[in-house]
Design a protein around this motif. Structure first.
Motif, short mmCIF file in Angstrom:
data_model
loop_
_atom_site.label_atom_id
_atom_site.label_comp_id
_atom_site.label_asym_id
_atom_site.label_seq_id
_atom_site.Cartn_x
_atom_site.Cartn_y
_atom_site.Cartn_z
N ASN A 6 2.36 51.22 78.06
CA ASN A 6 2.51 52.12 76.92
C ASN A 6 1.64 53.36 77.10
O ASN A 6 2.08 54.48 76.85
CB ASN A 6 2.16 51.39 75.63
N GLU A 7 0.42 53.18 77.54
CA GLU A 7 -0.47 54.32 77.77
C GLU A 7 0.05 55.20 78.91
O GLU A 7 -0.02 56.42 78.84
CB GLU A 7 -1.89 53.84 78.08
N TYR A 8 0.58 54.59 79.94
CA TYR A 8 1.16 55.34 81.07
C TYR A 8 2.33 56.20 80.59
O TYR A 8 2.44 57.38 80.96
CB TYR A 8 1.60 54.37 82.15
N LEU A 9 3.19 55.63 79.76
CA LEU A 9 4.35 56.38 79.28
C LEU A 9 3.96 57.44 78.25
O LEU A 9 4.62 58.46 78.14
CB LEU A 9 5.39 55.43 78.70
N LYS A 10 2.88 57.21 77.51
CA LYS A 10 2.41 58.23 76.56
C LYS A 10 1.92 59.47 77.30
O LYS A 10 2.06 60.58 76.81
CB LYS A 10 1.28 57.68 75.70
N GLU A 11 1.32 59.27 78.46
CA GLU A 11 0.82 60.40 79.25
C GLU A 11 1.95 61.17 79.92
O GLU A 11 1.77 62.32 80.30
CB GLU A 11 -0.17 59.91 80.31
N ARG A 12 3.08 60.55 80.11
CA ARG A 12 4.24 61.18 80.74
C ARG A 12 5.43 61.06 79.81
O ARG A 12 6.30 60.20 79.97
CB ARG A 12 4.54 60.47 82.07
N PRO A 13 5.50 61.93 78.79
CA PRO A 13 6.53 61.77 77.76
C PRO A 13 7.96 61.92 78.28
O PRO A 13 8.87 61.27 77.77
CB PRO A 13 6.19 62.84 76.73
N ALA A 14 8.19 62.76 79.29
CA ALA A 14 9.56 62.90 79.81
C ALA A 14 10.02 61.61 80.48
O ALA A 14 11.15 61.16 80.27
CB ALA A 14 9.64 64.08 80.77
N PHE A 15 9.14 61.01 81.27
CA PHE A 15 9.49 59.74 81.92
C PHE A 15 9.65 58.63 80.88
O PHE A 15 10.53 57.77 81.00
CB PHE A 15 8.42 59.37 82.95
N GLY A 16 8.81 58.65 79.86
CA GLY A 16 8.94 57.67 78.79
C GLY A 16 10.26 57.82 78.04
O GLY A 16 10.89 56.83 77.68
N GLY A 17 10.68 59.06 77.81
CA GLY A 17 11.97 59.30 77.15
C GLY A 17 13.13 58.78 77.98
O GLY A 17 14.07 58.20 77.46
N LEU A 18 13.05 58.99 79.29
CA LEU A 18 14.10 58.46 80.18
C LEU A 18 14.10 56.94 80.19
O LEU A 18 15.15 56.31 80.29
CB LEU A 18 13.93 59.02 81.59
N THR A 19 12.91 56.35 80.09
CA THR A 19 12.81 54.89 80.02
C THR A 19 13.49 54.37 78.75
O THR A 19 14.22 53.37 78.79
CB THR A 19 11.34 54.45 80.06
N VAL A 20 13.26 55.05 77.64
CA VAL A 20 13.90 54.66 76.38
C VAL A 20 15.42 54.77 76.50
O VAL A 20 16.15 53.88 76.05
CB VAL A 20 13.36 55.53 75.21
N LEU A 21 15.91 55.84 77.13
CA LEU A 21 17.35 55.99 77.30
C LEU A 21 17.92 54.92 78.22
O LEU A 21 19.04 54.44 77.99
CB LEU A 21 17.67 57.39 77.84
N GLY A 22 17.19 54.54 79.25
CA GLY A 22 17.64 53.45 80.12
C GLY A 22 17.74 52.14 79.37
O GLY A 22 18.70 51.38 79.54
N MET A 23 16.75 51.87 78.52
CA MET A 23 16.79 50.65 77.72
C MET A 23 17.96 50.69 76.74
O MET A 23 18.62 49.66 76.50
CB MET A 23 15.47 50.44 76.98
N LEU A 24 18.24 51.86 76.17
CA LEU A 24 19.38 52.00 75.28
C LEU A 24 20.69 51.71 76.02
O LEU A 24 21.54 50.98 75.52
CB LEU A 24 19.43 53.41 74.69
N LEU A 25 20.84 52.28 77.19
CA LEU A 25 22.08 52.09 77.95
C LEU A 25 22.27 50.63 78.34
O LEU A 25 23.36 50.07 78.20
CB LEU A 25 22.07 52.98 79.19
N ILE A 26 21.22 50.00 78.81
CA ILE A 26 21.31 48.58 79.17
C ILE A 26 21.62 47.73 77.94
O ILE A 26 22.46 46.82 77.99
CB ILE A 26 20.00 48.12 79.85
N GLY A 27 20.99 48.04 76.82
CA GLY A 27 21.26 47.30 75.58
C GLY A 27 22.69 47.47 75.11
O GLY A 27 23.32 46.50 74.66
N MET A 28 23.22 48.69 75.23
CA MET A 28 24.61 48.92 74.84
C MET A 28 25.57 48.15 75.73
O MET A 28 26.57 47.60 75.26
CB MET A 28 24.92 50.42 74.89
N MET A 29 25.27 48.09 77.01
CA MET A 29 26.14 47.35 77.94
C MET A 29 26.08 45.86 77.67
O MET A 29 27.12 45.19 77.69
CB MET A 29 25.75 47.67 79.38
N ILE A 30 24.90 45.34 77.40
CA ILE A 30 24.78 43.90 77.09
C ILE A 30 25.51 43.59 75.79
O ILE A 30 26.21 42.58 75.69
CB ILE A 30 23.30 43.49 77.03
N TRP A 31 25.34 44.45 74.77
CA TRP A 31 26.04 44.24 73.51
C TRP A 31 27.55 44.25 73.72
O TRP A 31 28.27 43.42 73.17
CB TRP A 31 25.63 45.32 72.50
#
Length: 73
Positions: A6-31
């Motif tokens: 969490n601290e690593y992603l807070k320091e790199r907000p663009a990478f953290g945002g892409l991580t959130v989008l990846g989790m969204l995409l994977i969640g949508m596919m699983i759903w």
């Protein structure tokens, strides 16, 4: 480990945002796979409805994560 990630992603907000989008995409596919068990993963990946919803939600989630991360640091 979760705290350090969490601290690593807070320091790199663009990478953290892409991580959130990846989790969204994977969640949508699983759903979609759970909701339509008879459809193959390839069919789900090329479904235009999945990508339409992703394109609608992705910018909002990315900007909210990015801006909140910037404001908190």
């Amino acid at each position: 480990m979760t705290n350090s990630l969490n601290e690593y992603l807070k320091e790199r907000p663009a990478f953290g945002g892409l991580t959130v989008l990846g989790m969204l995409l994977i969640g949508m596919m699983i759903w979609a796979k759970i909701y339509y068990p008879h459809r193959s993963v390839g069919t789900i990946l090329f479904d235009p409805g999945l990508w339409f919803v992703f394109v609608l939600i992705a910018p909002i989630l990315f900007l909210s994560y990015y801006l909140s991360s910037k404001c908190l640091n």
